[in-house]
Motif scaffolding. Structure first.
Motif, mmCIF file in Angstrom:
data_model
loop_
_atom_site.group_PDB
_atom_site.id
_atom_site.type_symbol
_atom_site.label_atom_id
_atom_site.label_comp_id
_atom_site.label_asym_id
_atom_site.label_seq_id
_atom_site.Cartn_x
_atom_site.Cartn_y
_atom_site.Cartn_z
ATOM 1 N N GLN A 1 0.815 -1.200 0.000
ATOM 2 C CA GLN A 1 0.000 0.000 0.000
ATOM 3 C C GLN A 1 0.856 1.260 0.000
ATOM 4 O O GLN A 1 2.057 1.233 0.260
ATOM 5 N N GLU A 2 0.203 2.375 -0.281
ATOM 6 C CA GLU A 2 0.841 3.687 -0.224
ATOM 7 C C GLU A 2 1.067 4.047 1.241
ATOM 8 O O GLU A 2 0.146 3.980 2.052
ATOM 9 N N LEU A 3 2.293 4.423 1.567
ATOM 10 C CA LEU A 3 2.639 4.695 2.957
ATOM 11 C C LEU A 3 3.341 6.038 3.124
ATOM 12 O O LEU A 3 3.922 6.582 2.180
ATOM 13 N N VAL B 1 2.373 5.148 8.302
ATOM 14 C CA VAL B 1 0.954 5.495 8.378
ATOM 15 C C VAL B 1 0.334 5.400 6.992
ATOM 16 O O VAL B 1 0.992 5.681 5.980
ATOM 17 N N CYS B 2 -0.927 5.016 6.937
ATOM 18 C CA CYS B 2 -1.615 4.813 5.668
ATOM 19 C C CYS B 2 -2.103 6.145 5.102
ATOM 20 O O CYS B 2 -1.988 7.210 5.733
ATOM 21 N N THR C 1 4.956 3.040 -2.360
ATOM 22 C CA THR C 1 4.410 1.749 -1.939
ATOM 23 C C THR C 1 5.470 0.875 -1.274
ATOM 24 O O THR C 1 6.651 0.924 -1.627
ATOM 25 N N LYS C 2 5.008 0.091 -0.295
ATOM 26 C CA LYS C 2 5.822 -0.942 0.355
ATOM 27 C C LYS C 2 4.940 -2.178 0.518
ATOM 28 O O LYS C 2 3.731 -2.072 0.740
ATOM 29 N N ARG C 3 5.564 -3.353 0.467
ATOM 30 C CA ARG C 3 4.818 -4.607 0.647
ATOM 31 C C ARG C 3 4.727 -4.984 2.117
ATOM 32 O O ARG C 3 5.609 -4.681 2.916
ATOM 33 N N ASN C 4 3.653 -5.695 2.429
ATOM 34 C CA ASN C 4 3.487 -6.345 3.740
ATOM 35 C C ASN C 4 3.675 -5.370 4.904
ATOM 36 O O ASN C 4 4.409 -5.648 5.852
ATOM 37 N N ARG C 5 3.005 -4.228 4.818
ATOM 38 C CA ARG C 5 3.080 -3.251 5.906
ATOM 39 C C ARG C 5 1.686 -2.990 6.456
ATOM 40 O O ARG C 5 0.694 -2.958 5.726
ATOM 41 N N THR C 6 1.632 -2.793 7.774
ATOM 42 C CA THR C 6 0.387 -2.456 8.470
ATOM 43 C C THR C 6 0.515 -1.049 9.034
ATOM 44 O O THR C 6 1.585 -0.671 9.530
ATOM 45 N N ASP D 1 0.748 -8.507 -8.281
ATOM 46 C CA ASP D 1 1.156 -7.930 -6.992
ATOM 47 C C ASP D 1 0.402 -6.616 -6.792
ATOM 48 O O ASP D 1 0.986 -5.524 -6.850
ATOM 49 N N PRO D 2 -0.919 -6.713 -6.558
ATOM 50 C CA PRO D 2 -1.753 -5.505 -6.542
ATOM 51 C C PRO D 2 -1.414 -4.559 -5.387
ATOM 52 O O PRO D 2 -1.018 -4.992 -4.306
ATOM 53 N N ILE D 3 -1.570 -3.296 -5.652
ATOM 54 C CA ILE D 3 -1.405 -2.256 -4.634
ATOM 55 C C ILE D 3 -2.778 -1.899 -4.097
ATOM 56 O O ILE D 3 -3.695 -1.577 -4.869
ATOM 57 N N TYR D 4 -2.939 -1.967 -2.780
ATOM 58 C CA TYR D 4 -4.238 -1.619 -2.201
ATOM 59 C C TYR D 4 -4.537 -0.145 -2.469
ATOM 60 O O TYR D 4 -3.694 0.733 -2.241
ATOM 61 N N SER D 5 -5.718 0.102 -2.951
ATOM 62 C CA SER D 5 -6.143 1.469 -3.234
ATOM 63 C C SER D 5 -7.422 1.762 -2.456
ATOM 64 O O SER D 5 -8.410 1.035 -2.603
ATOM 65 N N PRO D 6 -7.441 2.796 -1.622
ATOM 66 C CA PRO D 6 -8.671 3.140 -0.894
ATOM 67 C C PRO D 6 -9.790 3.477 -1.872
ATOM 68 O O PRO D 6 -9.531 3.808 -3.041
#
Length: 402
Positions: free
Chosen positions: A43-45, A61-62, A80-85, A330-335
């Motif tokens: 996701q975008e961070l 932070v998101c 973007t970074k992978r596997n981040r909360t 490898d999709p990027i989460y998009s709000p």
């Protein structure tokens, strides 16, 4: 009357509409959903440097929290970074997430929280490289959009944490050592001029030298870097740090994909680098004397996926199975898109609904009072087409305070 700071009422309203349109284009997504509950995502961070200075703890932070919770903070965009909360509202930041817990909004002013706030547990799987301190590339420098260089992100990221690299740094040069703006083309840059450099022979170092007198380069662009593959010839890279960790698999990958490669050779100038690469300058130099960046072409995933299917036990396939994002989607989460076309004033009213009833009533009363007086103040200007000066606006608000 000095009209330099003056503006008519219609002009002011048009400016506000233009600003709101620009804001929607820059932030098109709905900022009402924190991704914390979704767990690790690509996701975008953003990295909040204000919270880092306060806590001494790195954070991520998101998108939503960057707008709603950290809007006045110093933020570093990480893309973007992978596997981040998201860390907002967790022990790593220590303050409430206003997206997940809007009831805390009215308590943020005094930071007391009444002793009732209990932060969420952070995701201990999160990784924090130097990007989260606002540093990028092997040169460990802050991002500077005014630099005469492009930055490229490593797609693998196993060793570099998906870092971003200057083109020069991938070659082993120092960032900014080469002036690539056409405005500098006639100045003497010693061994780092883009003209008068010997062109490398094919196969030596993916060389692509461009003479400065090329009329296709506009004044706003930067000149291509001799020895660096043209940007339009590749989609992404595997940086020299990551490729060095898997030498056998990377050799197979380069052979399969017919990739351009670029050796990382610490050098003080392009001349020095070219001399190092010339045949005969280093007779003892072996194939892997220098770490290599790999340039992946547009259709690389299709070819890699076919390799995994046809040669599942091969060295390359075994490597790819450990990192399936290299050949699978490898999709990027998009709000969700923000379909709210409300004005800033309307959004302010909506925010009042998040406050306790007593404060909401007080806020609405104050808003109506200011709106009534502001309408009364501006009506004569709009009716007569008169301009409103900066001093007149200041006097209006000073009188309101009284």
């Amino acid at each position: 009357m000095d009209t330099r700071d003056a503006i008519s009422a219609p002009e002011y309203l048009q400016q506000q509409e233009e600003l709101e349109t620009a804001a929607r284009e820059s932030f098109p997504h709905d900022p009402r959903e924190c991704t914390y509950a979704k767990g690790p995502l690509r996701q975008e961070l953003y990295a909040c440097q204000t919270c880092l200075k306060r806590t001494g703890v790195l954070n991520a932070v998101c998108y939503a929290c960057s707008i709603r919770c950290h809007t006045s903070h110093e933020l570093v965009e990480l893309f973007t970074k992978r596997n981040r909360t998201c860390d907002c509202g967790t022990e790593r930041i220590g303050t409430p997430c206003l997206v997940r817990n809007p009831q805390w909004s009215n308590l943020m002013l005094d930071k007391s929280f009444g002793g009732k706030f209990s932060p969420d547990i952070p995701d201990f799987g999160n990784k924090y490289g130097h990007n989260f301190r606002g540093r990028f590339c092997s040169c460990d420098e802050p991002y500077n959009p005014l630099e005469d260089s492009n930055m490229i992100q490593c797609i693998l990221g196993v060793e570099c944490d998906e870092d971003w690299y200057h083109e020069e740094c991938l070659m082993g040069l120092k960032p900014g050592i080469i002036k690539r703006s056409p405005a500098h083309c006639d100045s003497d840059q010693g061994g780092n001029r883009l003209d008068d450099l010997d062109q490398l022979k094919p196969g030596d170092d993916a060389a692509n030298t461009l003479q400065v007198n090329d009329n296709s380069i506009s004044g706003d662009e930067i000149l291509p870097l001799p020895g660096f593959p043209p940007l339009e010839t590749f989609e992404t890279i595997i940086c020299w740090k990551c490729s060095s960790k898997f030498p056998e698999a990377m050799d197979d990958l380069v052979q399969l994909l017919h990739c351009d490669t670029l050796e990382y050779i610490p050098s003080e100038s392009l001349d020095e680098r070219i001399k190092t690469l010339k045949p005969g300058n280093n007779k003892k130099r072996t194939k892997r004397s220098y770490p290599t960046t790999i340039f992946l072409r547009e259709n690389y995933k299709e070819i890699l996926k076919e390799n995994v299917r046809n040669h599942p036990e091969g060295t390359l396939a075994r490597f790819l199975k450990k990192y399936p994002f290299m050949y699978e989607e490898d999709p990027i989460y998009s709000p969700p898109e923000d379909d709210d076309s409300s004005s800033v004033f309307e959004l302010g009213i909506k925010e009042l609904n998040t406050l306790p009833p007593e404060q909401t009533i007080q806020g609405l009363e104050a808003y109506q009072k200011i709106k009534s007086k502001l309408t009364e103040f501006l009506t004569p200007f709009a009716r007569e087409g008169r301009i409103v000066t900066k001093d007149e606006v200041k006097n209006f608000f000073n009188n309101i305070k009284k």
